[in-house]
Design an enzyme around this catalytic site. Structure first.
Site, PDB file in Angstrom:
ATOM      1  N   ASP A   1       0.851  -1.198   0.000  1.00 22.64           N
ATOM      2  CA  ASP A   1       0.000   0.000   0.000  1.00 22.64           C
ATOM      3  C   ASP A   1       0.877   1.234   0.000  1.00 22.64           C
ATOM      4  OD1 ASP A   1      -2.287   1.541   0.035  1.00 22.64           O
ATOM      5  OD2 ASP A   1      -2.482   1.505   2.211  1.00 22.64           O
TER       6      ASP A   1
ATOM      7  N   TYR B   1      -1.431  -5.903  12.631  1.00 23.48           N
ATOM      8  CA  TYR B   1      -2.665  -6.668  12.428  1.00 23.48           C
ATOM      9  C   TYR B   1      -2.643  -8.041  13.091  1.00 23.48           C
ATOM     10  CZ  TYR B   1      -3.616  -2.907   9.191  1.00 23.48           C
ATOM     11  OH  TYR B   1      -3.833  -1.650   8.648  1.00 23.48           O
TER      12      TYR B   1
ATOM     13  N   PHE C   1       7.206   0.607   7.043  1.00 25.38           N
ATOM     14  CA  PHE C   1       6.620   1.809   6.456  1.00 25.38           C
ATOM     15  C   PHE C   1       7.675   2.900   6.328  1.00 25.38           C
ATOM     16  CE2 PHE C   1       2.737  -0.145   8.085  1.00 25.38           C
ATOM     17  CZ  PHE C   1       1.832   0.108   7.070  1.00 25.38           C
TER      18      PHE C   1
END
Length: 326
Positions: free
Chosen positions: A213, A271, A287
């Site tokens: 993403d 998660y 990230f």
């Protein structure tokens, strides 16, 4: 439509022939059952955990869904039957490796909400299910197996993350929670406080470098992940308000406005053991983020520290002994 277990047929080619035969018995909840194998052995009990394959068809033999097609059998805990179409009154009649055909009356499935009935399930029709029981476990056996598998996955994640961090250049800092980060572009500007809205550009990757993403169009296009019609723009949200994964909330409040950093976020701050939307269980996420800006809210002024009054000790009284010394 009520959620119905997907069921796949053991012998798909024989489906029409099987349905043409008699031999169905009516269960207490109104399902029709025909056991195709009658395996010996203990029957399924309430609270057992069963693994089974299942096919779902119309009574005109049109295939609706199959666990064989998905490649993943279904695993559930058997409970007391509550409604007609939940198959819970069927399972206790079966043993391990049993195969059965179950006809569920669609009039029961859509009772009270007939407007949701699809045209391939007219009144008086049946949802036809072919079930094969692959495995029966007690709850303790299933939980022990699950915990062992989770421990193995957790260990593998830790090893993979350690190897990844060891290969990074630059000092990696670790917080008490386990978040690891590298500030790649420092900033002396103010840091966001809980409740402030932050503006963030990001690219999220797995440990192997695969992008999953990003808010940046060029990054998406270079990685082959570009989605037509999706707006690529910085993400805005109140930090520290549980709107994002915990690793983001914690990490962004360590950065000054304009800073860039790489967050290495373990799964317990992301998660977890469930995963989410293409992110597998026990996935450490990486990230690259840039804190583009901060829109602060009005924060209460910090209370000044209260100084405790200094208590003077009373002068020691002279005694006869001390008076003589003086």
């Amino acid at each position: 439509m009520k959620r119905i277990f997907l069921i796949t047929v053991l012998l798909i080619g024989a489906g029409a022939q099987l349905m043409a035969q008699d031999g169905f018995v009516k269960t207490p909840k109104g399902n029709l059952l025909k056991n195709l194998t009658n395996k010996t052995g203990d029957k399924i009990k309430v609270n057992d955990v069963i693994t089974f394959d299942i096919v779902q068809k119309t009574d005109k033999d049109s295939l609706l869904g199959s666990s064989y097609t998905s490649g993943q059998p279904i695993k559930i805990q058997v409970q007391e039957p509550k409604t007609t179409p939940d198959l819970m009154d069927v399972f206790p009649l079966l043993a391990a490796q049993d195969s059965a055909c179950v006809k569920v009356p669609t009039d029961s499935i859509f009772k009270g909400h007939d407007n949701e009935r699809p045209p391939f399930f007219p009144k008086g029709s049946y949802l036809v299910c072919y079930v094969k029981i692959e495995r029966i476990q007690t709850l303790d056996e299933a939980m022990g197996e699950r915990n062992k598998a989770l421990d193995s996955m957790r260990t593998a994640e830790t090893a993979a993350r350690s190897k990844f961090v060891a290969g990074l250049k630059g000092p990696v800092k670790t917080t008490k929670s386990g978040l690891q980060y590298i500030i790649t572009q420092p900033s002396l500007k103010a840091r966001p406080l809980a409740g402030d809205t932050v503006v963030v550009e990001y690219a999220g990757k797995f440990l192997d470098g695969t992008l999953f993403d990003t808010s940046i169009k060029d990054v998406a296009m270079k990685s082959g992940k570009y989605q037509e019609g999706r707006p690529y723009e910085p993400l805005k949200f109140p930090v520290g308000a549980q709107k994002v994964i915990p690793g983001w909330d914690e990490g962004l409040m360590l950065l000054g406005s304009g800073a860039k950093a790489t967050f290495i976020i373990p799964s317990n701050l992301a998660y977890g053991d469930q995963g989410y939307n293409g992110i597998p269980p026990f996935a450490t996420l990486v990230f690259d983020v840039e804190l583009k800006g901060i829109h602060p809210i009005k924060h209460a002024a910090p209370k000044p520290a209260v100084k405790k009054p200094v208590t003077k000790k009373p002068a020691a009284k002279k005694t006869a002994a001390t008076a003589k010394k003086n």
